[in-house]
Scaffold this motif. Structure first.
Motif, PDB file in Angstrom:
ATOM      1  N   THR A 185     -14.109 -33.723   4.599  1.00  0.00           N
ATOM      2  CA  THR A 185     -15.378 -34.184   4.032  1.00  0.00           C
ATOM      3  C   THR A 185     -15.548 -35.664   4.329  1.00  0.00           C
ATOM      4  O   THR A 185     -14.575 -36.421   4.278  1.00  0.00           O
ATOM      5  CB  THR A 185     -15.407 -33.948   2.505  1.00  0.00           C
ATOM      6  OG1 THR A 185     -15.146 -32.573   2.233  1.00  0.00           O
ATOM      7  CG2 THR A 185     -16.746 -34.327   1.907  1.00  0.00           C
ATOM      8  N   SER A 186     -16.739 -36.082   4.627  1.00  0.00           N
ATOM      9  CA  SER A 186     -16.980 -37.498   4.918  1.00  0.00           C
ATOM     10  C   SER A 186     -16.709 -38.345   3.685  1.00  0.00           C
ATOM     11  O   SER A 186     -16.761 -37.868   2.544  1.00  0.00           O
ATOM     12  CB  SER A 186     -18.426 -37.703   5.365  1.00  0.00           C
ATOM     13  OG  SER A 186     -19.320 -37.485   4.273  1.00  0.00           O
ATOM     14  N   ALA A 187     -16.421 -39.619   3.931  1.00  0.00           N
ATOM     15  CA  ALA A 187     -16.184 -40.543   2.816  1.00  0.00           C
ATOM     16  C   ALA A 187     -17.415 -40.621   1.922  1.00  0.00           C
ATOM     17  O   ALA A 187     -17.308 -40.674   0.691  1.00  0.00           O
ATOM     18  CB  ALA A 187     -15.813 -41.922   3.343  1.00  0.00           C
ATOM     19  N   GLU A 188     -18.586 -40.625   2.547  1.00  0.00           N
ATOM     20  CA  GLU A 188     -19.832 -40.683   1.770  1.00  0.00           C
ATOM     21  C   GLU A 188     -19.987 -39.439   0.901  1.00  0.00           C
ATOM     22  O   GLU A 188     -20.329 -39.534  -0.282  1.00  0.00           O
ATOM     23  CB  GLU A 188     -21.026 -40.805   2.715  1.00  0.00           C
ATOM     24  CG  GLU A 188     -22.369 -40.887   1.990  1.00  0.00           C
ATOM     25  CD  GLU A 188     -23.547 -40.970   2.941  1.00  0.00           C
ATOM     26  OE1 GLU A 188     -24.683 -41.133   2.470  1.00  0.00           O
ATOM     27  OE2 GLU A 188     -23.340 -40.862   4.175  1.00  0.00           O
ATOM     28  N   GLY A 189     -19.713 -38.261   1.475  1.00  0.00           N
ATOM     29  CA  GLY A 189     -19.806 -37.026   0.706  1.00  0.00           C
ATOM     30  C   GLY A 189     -18.794 -36.966  -0.405  1.00  0.00           C
ATOM     31  O   GLY A 189     -19.083 -36.497  -1.518  1.00  0.00           O
ATOM     32  N   THR A 190     -17.596 -37.451  -0.123  1.00  0.00           N
ATOM     33  CA  THR A 190     -16.534 -37.471  -1.141  1.00  0.00           C
ATOM     34  C   THR A 190     -16.924 -38.357  -2.311  1.00  0.00           C
ATOM     35  O   THR A 190     -16.780 -37.979  -3.474  1.00  0.00           O
ATOM     36  CB  THR A 190     -15.220 -37.966  -0.521  1.00  0.00           C
ATOM     37  OG1 THR A 190     -14.828 -37.084   0.540  1.00  0.00           O
ATOM     38  CG2 THR A 190     -14.109 -38.035  -1.563  1.00  0.00           C
ATOM     39  N   GLU A 191     -17.422 -39.540  -2.004  1.00  0.00           N
ATOM     40  CA  GLU A 191     -17.829 -40.466  -3.061  1.00  0.00           C
ATOM     41  C   GLU A 191     -18.968 -39.886  -3.890  1.00  0.00           C
ATOM     42  O   GLU A 191     -18.967 -39.974  -5.130  1.00  0.00           O
ATOM     43  CB  GLU A 191     -18.254 -41.799  -2.449  1.00  0.00           C
ATOM     44  CG  GLU A 191     -18.622 -42.859  -3.483  1.00  0.00           C
ATOM     45  CD  GLU A 191     -18.982 -44.188  -2.855  1.00  0.00           C
ATOM     46  OE1 GLU A 191     -18.979 -45.207  -3.581  1.00  0.00           O
ATOM     47  OE2 GLU A 191     -19.261 -44.228  -1.645  1.00  0.00           O
ATOM     48  N   THR A 192     -19.926 -39.257  -3.237  1.00  0.00           N
ATOM     49  CA  THR A 192     -21.069 -38.666  -3.935  1.00  0.00           C
ATOM     50  C   THR A 192     -20.626 -37.565  -4.884  1.00  0.00           C
ATOM     51  O   THR A 192     -21.059 -37.506  -6.043  1.00  0.00           O
ATOM     52  CB  THR A 192     -22.076 -38.101  -2.920  1.00  0.00           C
ATOM     53  OG1 THR A 192     -22.560 -39.164  -2.098  1.00  0.00           O
ATOM     54  CG2 THR A 192     -23.251 -37.445  -3.620  1.00  0.00           C
TER      55      THR A 192
END
Length: 370
Positions: free
Chosen positions: A242-249
């Motif tokens: 999972t992308s870092a952005e998706g993980t953070e979201t």
């Protein structure tokens, strides 16, 4: 008044599993009568009492009526005229709707024993659909009992799909979704939790970022169970693709505690850098990116997660040990020694980084990373 043992205690006793807590339902009593017997009232929305000696929960038999959205939108009615059968029918699954009286007799109006023997998780009634949290609870029970052969009934999965399609899941609080999820990750088959949610088409509101990569997570979670990995490591394993952005979201959406969110972010950003092709400079860069020097325990968890991500466990383990040892040795470096050499400010950090690099280079010359 009549008192019955209900819920999980009866279910697990019939499955020959260890009973960790016992809940009771009281039929034919009023709050005043319970208080007169020394019980302490703790429930506000409906009368729940603590036994004066055992401190186990005793709830007055009650009915519920849907009055709003989410899992809190209910009006409860608790009175002496509520029957045991009326209390049991409001429960989620038939296997949780079995009662036992003081003589050991089972009261099973909704055929929970039959479903226990058939290894089926089935909803008690259509009222199941009034509480959206039950979608996640059923998935968690499926994860808990999968090793015993339990499956979710097709008609229950169909009802769960209808609930997901209705938009009711979005009305749940992040805290409740997180609680069910992290409990499921601690079960024997945590991967089943997400498999059931996927079959119920119930991932879109809370876990959309994971949909594309869940199949890759199954084997990782299975290895995590075998390794007895902690629940924060199991959570982080979900984000390897999972992308870092998706993980953070996602972590923000479910309000994952910092310990879980930070490790998940490390895994999503840097787990692909955990590879046997790394040079000494690559390993040093990875340690710096993961703040291994200031947060060694978290970095240890990151290494563990990386070994569980890799399908080739032998390769991962062969990398983990020298990396642990090298970081441990490099962590002994002290800024004080460089200050005593007359270095100041950024010069100290640069000198420490070079010294750490020398330690990694030495390890490579000894072929410890081969």
């Amino acid at each position: 008044m009549d008192v019955y043992l209900v819920g999980g205690a009866v279910r697990d006793e019939l499955l020959n599993r260890r009973v960790t807590e016992r809940d009771w339902v009281v039929v034919g009593a009023t709050p005043e009568e319970m208080l007169a017997k020394g019980f302490e009232q703790v429930g506000k929305d409906f009368p729940v009492f603590l036994h004066p000696k055992t401190k186990e929960e005793y709830a007055l038999a009650r009915t519920e009526r849907k009055s709003g959205s989410g899992y809190t939108g209910f009006v409860c009615y608790a009175a002496p005229d509520v029957t045991l059968e009326q209390d049991l029918i409001r429960r989620d699954l038939t296997v949780n709707a079995i009662a036992k009286d003081n003589d050991g007799n089972l009261i099973d109006p909704y055929h929970g024993v039959r479903d226990l023997n058939s290894r089926i998780l089935r909803h008690v009634s259509e009222a199941f659909s009034e509480d959206p949290l039950r979608v996640f609870r059923v998935a968690r029970f499926a994860a808990r009992y999968a090793h015993l052969g339990f499956k979710v009934a097709e008609e229950t999965l169909s009802l769960m799909r209808n609930m997901a399609d209705s938009g009711e899941l979005a009305h749940l609080t992040a805290e409740r979704v997180w609680k069910e999820t992290i409990r499921a990750l601690g079960e024997n088959n945590p991967e089943v939790y997400f498999q059931v949610l996927e079959r119920a088409e119930a991932l879109n509101d809370w876990f959309p970022e994971l949909i594309a990569s869940l199949k890759n997570s199954d084997s990782r979670l299975e290895r995590a169970v075998s390794a007895k990995a902690s629940d924060d490591i199991r959570w982080a394993l979900l984000f390897a693709n999972t992308s870092a952005e998706g993980t953070e979201t996602l972590c923000k959406r479910v309000k994952a505690p910092n310990k879980y969110a930070q490790l998940a972010m490390l895994v999503s950003r840097f787990s692909k850098a955990f590879t046997p092709s790394n040079t000494a400079d690559d390993w040093l860069k990875l340690c710096n990116q993961c703040d291994a020097w200031r947060k060694p325990e978290r970095f240890t968890d990151f290494i563990t997660a990386c070994t569980l991500i890799n399908d080739n466990a032998d390769i991962s383990s062969s990398l983990a040990t020298p990396l642990h040892e090298t970081v441990k040795e490099a962590s002994k470096l002290s800024a004080k020694a460089f200050v005593e050499q007359g270095l100041r400010g950024p010069q100290i950090g640069e000198a420490m980084n070079l010294a750490r690099r020398d330690i990694f280079e030495k390890r490579f010359r000894l072929d410890l990373f081969s």
